[in-house]
Design an enzyme around this catalytic site. Structure first.
Site, PDB file in Angstrom:
ATOM      1  N   ASP A  55     -22.690  38.147  -4.024  1.00 36.21           N
ATOM      2  CA  ASP A  55     -23.456  38.335  -2.793  1.00 36.21           C
ATOM      3  C   ASP A  55     -23.995  39.751  -2.679  1.00 36.21           C
ATOM      4  O   ASP A  55     -23.696  40.620  -3.494  1.00 36.21           O
ATOM      5  CB  ASP A  55     -22.590  38.000  -1.565  1.00 36.21           C
TER       6      ASP A  55
ATOM      7  N   ASN B 191     -11.244  35.290   8.027  1.00 30.39           N
ATOM      8  CA  ASN B 191     -11.551  33.981   8.612  1.00 30.39           C
ATOM      9  C   ASN B 191     -11.641  32.877   7.559  1.00 30.39           C
ATOM     10  O   ASN B 191     -12.079  31.769   7.858  1.00 30.39           O
ATOM     11  CB  ASN B 191     -12.842  34.048   9.433  1.00 30.39           C
TER      12      ASN B 191
ATOM     13  N   HIS C  46     -13.457  32.989   4.717  1.00 29.41           N
ATOM     14  CA  HIS C  46     -14.702  32.879   3.949  1.00 29.41           C
ATOM     15  C   HIS C  46     -14.482  33.319   2.505  1.00 29.41           C
ATOM     16  O   HIS C  46     -13.611  34.133   2.205  1.00 29.41           O
ATOM     17  CB  HIS C  46     -15.854  33.645   4.612  1.00 29.41           C
TER      18      HIS C  46
ATOM     19  N   GLU D 139     -19.432  31.651   5.453  1.00 30.76           N
ATOM     20  CA  GLU D 139     -18.668  31.697   6.686  1.00 30.76           C
ATOM     21  C   GLU D 139     -18.200  30.298   7.098  1.00 30.76           C
ATOM     22  O   GLU D 139     -18.703  29.286   6.588  1.00 30.76           O
ATOM     23  CB  GLU D 139     -19.530  32.314   7.798  1.00 30.76           C
TER      24      GLU D 139
END
Length: 252
Positions: free
Chosen positions: A67, A137, A139, A144
């Site tokens: 990314d 979280n 990811h 996400e």
């Protein structure tokens, strides 16, 4: 899925660095999926030491980063282009630049860039190893919660929790990019072997959800249960209580 607590970030990073080194040594045309962030700093430090010590020929090794932030140029100190140069490619400057693949976060048309990067992934074929971290979280990459499992390279709106978690790398939270370009979950699962690293108490809840929760888009990392060859390496702080500690010298 293999889950191991190696006690410390340094020990786990050293072990995974050895795994990457062995892959490059025995498969000189290997394809490596690479990740960035604080989790990976010791990994690259250890890998660079191994590479410099042995002067391994990496001219035909191909790398593919997960990314990049949208809106940051490659020269921006918080871009993942800059990170990879600082941590690996300038520390061991023998990788062939034409074989280094990192999404362009500063393209004029980001959707076109996502499509272009996805085409590169498809044309190059399976990565031999994909390195992953995990967000608080759940990811992986910048996929996400709520990301479809069949997603390919795409533009992501970062959640408030991800922006807050990454704000430590910027002068203030307002400077953190609000979007990123990321391999999709389907891209990640195309790798032959997946190695996930998680360190620190803040990652323990995400690892617990990954190990114990049913597969759900609410925790993207749970999709890893569908892959036949996943290894997870932890330190004491990130490790759920039911995972025993093992020393590196006890491993094959």
């Amino acid at each position: 899925m293999k889950v191991l607590n190696l006690g410390s970030k340094k020990q786990a990073s050293f072990y995974v660095a050895c795994e990457l080194y062995k892959e490059m040594a025995f498969n000189q045309h290997c394809k490596l999926g690479l990740a960035t962030g604080g989790t990976m700093t010791d990994l690259y430090e250890q890998l660079v030491k191994l590479l410099n010590k042995n002067q391994l020929n990496v001219d035909n090794v191909s790398t593919f980063n997960l990314d990049e932030y949208v809106g940051l140029t490659a020269s921006h100190p918080q871009s993942y282009h800059y990170y990879m140069d600082a941590m690996l490619f300038k520390q061991y400057p023998y990788f062939n630049r034409k074989n280094i693949h990192i999404p362009n976060g500063d393209a004029d048309d980001m959707n076109a860039e996502a499509s272009k990067y996805n085409d590169v992934l498809e044309q190059q074929g399976q990565r031999d190893i994909q390195i992953l971290g995990i967000g608080e979280n759940g990811h992986i990459g910048f996929n996400e919660p709520g990301t479809p499992f069949d997603s390919v390279t795409h533009i992501v709106d970062l959640t408030e929790s991800t922006i807050k978690a990454n704000s430590r790398y910027f002068e203030n939270e307002d400077d953190v990019p609000k979007q990123a370009i990321s391999m999709g979950l389907a891209n990640i699962l195309q790798a032959k072997r997946i190695i996930l690293l998680a360190f620190g108490e803040k990652k323990r809840a995400a690892i617990t959800h990954l190990l114990n929760q049913e597969i759900s888009v609410d925790v993207p990392a749970t999709l890893l249960h569908k892959h036949p060859n996943v290894e997870i390496y932890l330190d004491d702080e990130a490790c759920p209580k039911n995972v025993a500690k093992i020393h590196v010298d006890e491993m094959d």
